[in-house]
Design a protein around this motif. Structure first.
Motif, short mmCIF file in Angstrom:
data_model
loop_
_atom_site.label_atom_id
_atom_site.label_comp_id
_atom_site.label_asym_id
_atom_site.label_seq_id
_atom_site.Cartn_x
_atom_site.Cartn_y
_atom_site.Cartn_z
N UNK A 1 1.30 1.10 -4.74
CA UNK A 1 -0.12 1.75 -5.51
C UNK A 1 0.63 2.32 -6.31
N UNK A 2 1.12 3.47 -7.25
CA UNK A 2 0.82 4.40 -8.07
C UNK A 2 0.68 3.99 -9.39
N UNK B 1 0.75 -0.95 -0.47
CA UNK B 1 -0.07 -0.41 -0.34
C UNK B 1 0.76 1.31 -0.13
N UNK B 2 2.30 1.11 -0.03
CA UNK B 2 3.07 2.27 -0.18
C UNK B 2 2.89 3.06 -1.12
N UNK B 3 2.81 4.21 -1.34
CA UNK B 3 2.32 5.18 -2.17
C UNK B 3 2.98 5.16 -3.59
N UNK C 1 1.76 11.12 0.32
CA UNK C 1 1.36 10.59 1.14
C UNK C 1 2.21 9.12 1.08
N UNK C 2 2.37 8.80 2.74
CA UNK C 2 3.05 7.43 2.29
C UNK C 2 2.15 6.74 2.27
N UNK C 3 1.02 5.98 2.17
CA UNK C 3 0.30 4.89 1.53
C UNK C 3 -0.85 5.57 1.14
N UNK C 4 -1.00 4.92 0.31
CA UNK C 4 -2.30 4.99 -0.38
C UNK C 4 -3.18 3.74 -0.60
N UNK D 1 -6.19 4.24 -13.28
CA UNK D 1 -7.15 4.70 -12.24
C UNK D 1 -7.17 5.78 -11.95
N UNK D 2 -5.48 6.48 -11.33
CA UNK D 2 -5.36 7.48 -10.98
C UNK D 2 -4.82 8.54 -12.37
N UNK E 1 -2.10 13.50 -3.61
CA UNK E 1 -2.06 11.88 -3.32
C UNK E 1 -0.18 11.08 -3.39
N UNK F 1 -1.65 1.14 -9.90
CA UNK F 1 -3.15 1.66 -10.10
C UNK F 1 -3.22 3.13 -11.32
N UNK G 1 -12.48 4.49 -6.02
CA UNK G 1 -11.95 3.75 -7.83
C UNK G 1 -12.37 4.01 -9.12
#
Lengths: 207, 207
Positions: free
Chosen positions: A193-194, A188-190, B163-166, A200-201, B160, A197, B126
């Motif tokens: 996730x970037x 889940x670290x940024x 941040x550390x987590x997403x 999606x982003x 976004x 996703x 989402x």
């Protein structure tokens, strides 16, 4: 797709490291995870399989691989080589697979230097009494060997503070939940996730 | 005992931030966790309680607290002040309590500067379609307000990556498990564990 994470996992013998890694792989079928299999020149023991417990190779071949810089780290212990293949790990991380590397504190230090994005986890027994009980329960070692392992355990434990995470393996299920939480949180670290996703982003931020 | 962690939590309106924080507190009775309650000078809305949703104070009192540097951050929005009490947060962290701070990206930046050990979590919807559906489902806002919130959401989402987590809140239960994994993993960080298990570690390493 994002890259996988390399997890360096260390613990004194008897802390339950191998059981935790096995349970992690068995109970997480949706996650892409593998255990790094080391190369060694030592002989195969009863019950061991080539390519599962180790890649068993001849000394000449191992020294050839050293020359080609194919190891992230290697060590000679009691006349036998043990090493971690850089190529295999990097290929798997590139595919988005998390790789677990079961290694002692000296090896961990070498890996950290070369793989700065690796995360490290140290597993502790709740007490020396419990550690000794677990080593005895294996029933495969003599008292002398166990005394030696207890001394080695203390030396290994003294390096727990070089790790990112520390798990106390008192209750196995709780320790497994801890281990799973670490893997889940790291995904889940940024930056992870970037990468995962990206589409999606882009859609969320489109004009 | 170790110190608590300050969690900065941001999200566009409609991403489910408040529900996730509430569910986290309700389902984790064994963890010491609290939500930071902001000070504000705006009027109380129906259903709100003083000390629960906000500490409702007079403008003069708020400005007095600003003068005493009692806020980690504060902002004036539509003529009303909103602020985060530094003293309350630090007292709770000192007791080993994790504190959740529900705040936008501007506030988050100010908090990070002053509380470098804080961890930050961004919650994403989402898709824009789902975000708009959730804002409509509240049934309390006009179309104009919703259009404005959608524009504000995009502005918030664009940060976004600070941040550390997403967390992606598509399925609520999965998002809650993500959130819980982050809290659990952060408590397994080496420095937190070393503080919590100081006695055990001393015993393991004793001669």
């Amino acid at each position: 797709m994002g890259k996988g994470t390399l997890y360096i996992v260390s613990a004194p013998s008897g802390a339950g490291k191998s059981s935790l890694i096995s349970a992690m792989l068995e109970t997480n079928p949706t996650y892409a995870m593998k255990v790094s299999v080391s190369h060694t020149t030592r002989g195969m023991r009863p019950g061991e399989q080539d390519g599962v417990h180790y890649h068993f190779v001849q000394k000449e071949h191992f020294e050839d691989l050293i020359g080609k810089k194919e190891f992230l780290e290697y060590a000679e212990v009691f006349g036998n080589y043990y090493g971690t293949s850089r190529v295999w790990i990097e290929e798997n991380l590139e595919k988005g697979i998390d790789v677990f590397l079961d290694i002692d504190w000296q090896g961990a230090r070498q890996i950290r230097e070369q793989m700065p994005l690796a995360r490290s986890v140290f597993i502790l027994p709740p007490s020396n009494g419990e550690l000794e009980r677990r080593l005895n329960a294996r029933g495969q070692d003599s008292d002398t060997v166990i005394a030696k392992r207890m001394a080695e355990a203390k030396a290994e434990i003294s390096h727990y503070d070089e790790y990112d995470y520390v798990i106390i393996n008192d209750d196995f299920d709780a320790a497994l939940m801890d281990f799973k939480a670490i893997i889940r949180a790291e995904r889940l670290k940024q930056d992870k996730q970037a990468a995962k996703y990206k589409g999606m982003l882009n859609a969320l931020l489109a004009e």
